[in-house]
Design an enzyme around this catalytic site. Structure first.
Site, PDB file in Angstrom:
ATOM      1  N   ASP A  85      26.135  -8.000  22.179  1.00 40.85           N
ATOM      2  CA  ASP A  85      25.332  -7.087  22.996  1.00 40.85           C
ATOM      3  C   ASP A  85      24.959  -7.578  24.391  1.00 40.85           C
ATOM      4  O   ASP A  85      25.373  -7.017  25.407  1.00 40.85           O
ATOM      5  CB  ASP A  85      24.076  -6.662  22.230  1.00 40.85           C
TER       6      ASP A  85
ATOM      7  N   GLU B  25      18.162  -1.149  10.428  1.00 43.56           N
ATOM      8  CA  GLU B  25      18.934  -2.165  11.132  1.00 43.56           C
ATOM      9  C   GLU B  25      20.389  -1.738  11.302  1.00 43.56           C
ATOM     10  O   GLU B  25      20.990  -1.953  12.348  1.00 43.56           O
ATOM     11  CB  GLU B  25      18.853  -3.488  10.366  1.00 43.56           C
TER      12      GLU B  25
ATOM     13  N   GLU C 183      15.057  -2.528  20.961  1.00 40.66           N
ATOM     14  CA  GLU C 183      16.176  -2.026  21.773  1.00 40.66           C
ATOM     15  C   GLU C 183      16.122  -0.533  22.053  1.00 40.66           C
ATOM     16  O   GLU C 183      16.468  -0.085  23.155  1.00 40.66           O
ATOM     17  CB  GLU C 183      17.512  -2.382  21.094  1.00 40.66           C
TER      18      GLU C 183
ATOM     19  N   THR D  30      17.122  -9.909  28.779  1.00 43.84           N
ATOM     20  CA  THR D  30      17.378  -9.360  27.447  1.00 43.84           C
ATOM     21  C   THR D  30      16.181  -9.538  26.527  1.00 43.84           C
ATOM     22  O   THR D  30      16.122  -8.921  25.470  1.00 43.84           O
ATOM     23  CB  THR D  30      18.627 -10.013  26.821  1.00 43.84           C
TER      24      THR D  30
END
EC number: 3.2.1.-
Length: 594
Positions: free
Chosen positions: A316, A433, A497, A583
């Protein structure tokens, strides 16, 4: 007598009202906002290791550094031009923001009172965990969140504790370079930037950590050993890059190390990550799927021949950092633009898909996981959506603005909406998840086909009454929403996220429906995860009353609640035109000059 009795009655009433105020108002607020100096929590393994890494001798010293670009130029605007809000809108927004701030303080105080200077508090039991070298991960990771939320007194308490952290040693046998850099270094640099260098301890400690971690790059090819055997370096023994290295870990160090070089003037940190970028650039068109890198690479032999490709946890942030590093460098090189454009074109061609929904008119996008043979043929594709992939909407949105790729803005929004849908579709209102879905056969017309869904759930044809009964029983037992074939991992780990992309897309578009989605998500998460000492990961998002796992990673405070708070902040508070968010959601000041 009557007058005297009336006086005593009034005095008594005032006294009782005062006592009621103390218990009902002052004491709860004092507990929430109290700024006492907590005591560090001691325990087995907390004593500092006898080995310290101070002045080791490099085995493979760099003789010539790649120079840090020092003339940043103007970049296209990212944020929407927000109109002035009404008094009613402001009042409603601030009320929600204050509720989020209270949730933050609830978790922060749980950590402060029960796990101070340890890595994490166990939010149900009140115990602690040291998951990231025992340097106080939650404390350091949360530093900039304290600044952002205006918790200045709490910041002072945290800075006093930071003075005591010794980054030259750890009880851990190995150091997770990626996690240490994004959580610790990111937290200190961001707090330094947000306070305009007011607290010298922040940059001092960031450099102390940088000096230590830099030793992980002392290998034969200058690729870091990502699970760094630090005591070998302390004893001047050789370390070797791993032949099994996650792309995300190797490719996601650029922003932190670049900013450290910008702040200190020391080029070695930028040089260290520029060498990694050059290897990624060199290999990008030579992998099994040109434009993309495999999830796992051999950092020792610099081989990029792995068969598995994804935008999940193994990959990612390597993609996320391409436009962000471009921004942090002030657009002074086209390297990151070129790498991003190659990757996004490959993603759009090979990975993007539309899931089959009951509401055919709801357009959302997910990305698949691929297995590719050496000839470049995709011989296995899994239509799986992971929570970790939810970063992509925000990344594509930022890149669409910075690189003037307006055609990608609808992709960014549909990716973000996909994650919102994944939350809304679960019984708890929280995304799992990982889950697999049925993919649409066409890109425009996609009616819901119940039989196709049934076959996806069962993994075979459903051509009999008994097979139909079997699949319906399975759907009911597994609590599968329409279109979802299996929930591979039903946990929720307090991840940020989805909210990250909502925050970015809200700042880009000004669409208040994104704020509404964020508030809906917060309320459901808070209800399902709140514990006595914080908030806990949960085992199954399909259970209305899910079991708690007694785990609260530092990113709950450093990312998830921070993004929620910023979604309900004034748009110029941590503007995307002034900061680059790492991030780990740490805002680094975009340089205008050096």
């Amino acid at each position: 007598m009557i007058t005297s009795r009336k006086g005593r009655s009034l005095t008594t009433s005032v006294f009782l009202l005062f006592v009621a105020y103390l218990f009902l108002v002052w004491l709860p607020l004092h507990r929430l906002y109290g700024h006492h100096r907590p005591t560090p929590i001691q325990g087995a393994g907390h004593a500092q290791n006898s080995i310290h890494l101070n002045n080791s001798t490099e085995r493979y010293p760099v003789t010539s550094y790649f120079p840090l670009p020092t003339s940043p130029g103007p970049l296209p605007r990212i944020q929407y031009d927000f109109p002035a809000e009404t008094k009613r809108e402001r009042k409603a927004r601030l009320k929600k923001q204050e509720t989020i701030k209270r949730a933050f303080l609830h978790a922060w105080n749980g950590y402060k009172n029960h796990a101070w200077m340890r890595d994490e508090v166990s939010p149900s039991s009140g115990r602690y965990q040291d998951s990231f070298s025992g340097w106080g991960a939650t404390l350091v990771d949360s530093l900039d969140a304290l600044v952002i939320m205006g918790l200045d007194d709490e910041l002072e308490v945290a800075l006093d504790a930071l003075e005591q952290v010794d980054f030259t040693t750890t009880p851990s046998s190995s150091v997770n370079v990626f996690e240490i850099i994004i959580r610790y270094m990111g937290g200190m640099i961001a707090a330094h930037d947000l306070t305009n260098g007011k607290h010298p301890i922040l940059l001092k400690k960031a450099v102390e950590l940088g000096e230590m971690i830099y030793n992980a790059f002392d290998t034969h090819n200058r690729m870091p050993q990502m699970r760094w055997e630090w005591s070998r370096s302390a004893q001047n023994l050789e370390i070797i890059p791993s032949d099994i290295t996650n792309l995300a870990e190797l490719g996601s160090l650029t922003v932190e190390f670049t900013r450290l070089s910008q702040l200190t003037g020391d080029p070695k940190y930028f040089d260290a990550v520029q060498r990694i970028t050059n290897e990624l650039e060199k290999s990008q068109t030579k992998t099994r799927l040109p434009g993309l890198w495999p999830n796992v690479i051999d950092a020792d032999r610099l081989s990029f021949d792995g068969p598995e490709y994804s935008l999940g946890g193994c990959a990612d942030s390597a993609y996320e950092y391409l436009p962000k590093e471009h921004i942090l460098l002030g657009g002074q090189t086209d390297q990151y633009r070129s790498m991003y454009e190659k990757s996004i074109e490959a993603i759009k061609k090979h990975m993007l898909f539309r899931p089959m929904l009951k509401d055919e008119h709801q357009k959302i996008l997910f990305t698949s996981n691929l297995v590719v043979n050496r000839g470049g043929r995709i011989h296995h594709k899994r239509y799986v959506q992971e929570h970790l992939k939810c970063f992509l909407g925000g990344t594509v949105g930022i890149a669409a603005k910075i690189f003037k790729r307006s055609e990608d803005m609808s992709v960014a929004r549909q990716l973000t909406d996909g994650c919102i849908w994944a939350y809304d579709t679960m019984p708890t209102g929280i995304m799992p998840e990982s889950m697999e879905v049925v993919a649409c056969k066409g890109k425009t017309h996609c009616p819901f086909d119940q039989n196709e869904w049934y076959e996806g759930v069962l993994g075979q044809s459903v051509n009999s009454a008994s097979a139909k009964q079997q699949v319906e029983k399975l759907i009911d037992h597994e609590s599968l929403p329409a279109g979802v074939t299996v929930v591979r991992d039903s946990t929720y780990k307090l991840r940020p996220e989805a909210l990250e992309s909502i925050f970015i897309m809200y700042r880009i578009t000004g669409d208040k429906s994104l704020q509404n989605a964020a508030w809906r998500m917060f309320q459901r998460i808070d209800k399902a995860t709140r514990t006595k000492f914080g908030h806990s990961s949960i085992d199954d998002v399909r259970d209305i009353e899910p079991k708690l796992s007694d785990k609260m990673e530092s990113f709950w405070l450093a990312e998830t609640l921070k993004y929620l708070y910023l979604i309900f902040s004034e748009p110029d508070h941590i503007s995307l035109d002034e900061y680059v968010l790492s991030t780990e959601a740490h805002p680094f000041k975009r340089p205008t000059k050096y």
